[in-house]
Design an enzyme around this catalytic site. Structure first.
Site, PDB file in Angstrom:
ATOM      1  N   ARG A  75       0.885  -1.176   0.000  1.00 50.74           N
ATOM      2  CA  ARG A  75       0.000   0.000   0.000  1.00 50.74           C
ATOM      3  C   ARG A  75       0.908   1.207   0.000  1.00 50.74           C
ATOM      4  NH1 ARG A  75      -2.631   4.109   0.383  1.00 50.74           N
ATOM      5  NH2 ARG A  75      -4.668   4.387   1.314  1.00 50.74           N
TER       6      ARG A  75
ATOM      7  N   GLU B  21     -11.059   4.999  -5.017  1.00 51.86           N
ATOM      8  CA  GLU B  21     -11.469   3.595  -5.091  1.00 51.86           C
ATOM      9  C   GLU B  21     -11.658   3.231  -6.564  1.00 51.86           C
ATOM     10  OE1 GLU B  21     -11.814   1.469  -2.380  1.00 51.86           O
ATOM     11  OE2 GLU B  21     -10.858   3.170  -1.406  1.00 51.86           O
TER      12      GLU B  21
ATOM     13  N   ARG C 204      -0.959  -5.361   4.514  1.00 52.52           N
ATOM     14  CA  ARG C 204      -0.176  -4.896   3.365  1.00 52.52           C
ATOM     15  C   ARG C 204       1.030  -4.115   3.877  1.00 52.52           C
ATOM     16  NH1 ARG C 204      -4.989  -1.686   0.438  1.00 52.52           N
ATOM     17  NH2 ARG C 204      -4.993  -0.861   2.545  1.00 52.52           N
TER      18      ARG C 204
END
Length: 168
Positions: A56, A64, A98
């Site tokens: 990330r 999104e 992540r």
């Protein structure tokens, strides 16, 4: 005094002051980008072998994938890095497991590159310069800031929930 302590705790948690989780787990390595999930998430294969890692991008928040600008951000990032070698500065993990990372390609900070083009917002844990890049992108109406009322991804998720999974 309470505000100062609260701000310091937030900086520690974000890994910007010594003692935070991100500061303790910093790791630098070269990797090949094998998949770009969206404008701020990618999979890499470290060049030294090791396991594939889902990363990330630290300090930014891209739209999104089902939000206006989401596919554009993903496609721009993929065009720039997919199947190419990048330098990863991984600084701990997020709540989804992540790795949180700053990515450089040929000496350029890609997290900043996305913000500068209006493909992502500056967010907590990033460099102070990301906010200045976002302000410039907003002023010049780049990317998601071209239309009035650009909605931050966290606000989009709060209103609409997560994006549906793509069909298989």
């Amino acid at each position: 005094m309470r505000r100062v302590m609260a701000a310091a705790l937030l900086l520690v948690a974000a890994g910007l002051l010594p003692g935070g989780p991100a500061a303790a787990a910093s790791e630098r390595y070269s990797a090949r980008v094998t998949r770009v999930h969206d404008g701020d998430t990618m999979w890499v294969q470290p060049l030294n072998g090791g396991r594939y890692r889902k990363l990330r991008l630290l300090g930014i928040d891209a739209p999104e994938i089902c939000q206006d600008g989401g596919q554009t951000a993903r496609d721009a990032l993929a065009a720039r890095v997919l199947q190419r070698v990048v330098q990863v500065d991984e600084r701990g993990d997020d709540s989804y497991g992540r790795g949180l990372a700053r990515i450089d390609q040929e000496g350029e900070d890609l997290n900043a590159w996305l913000v500068q083009r209006g493909l992502a917002w500056a967010s907590g844990g990033g460099r102070q310069g990301y906010r200045a890049l976002q302000t410039q992108a907003e002023r010049e109406r780049r990317g998601v800031f071209a239309r009035p009322g650009a909605q931050r991804p966290r606000d989009f998720r709060r209103v609409h929930g997560p994006c549906p999974l793509p069909p298989r």
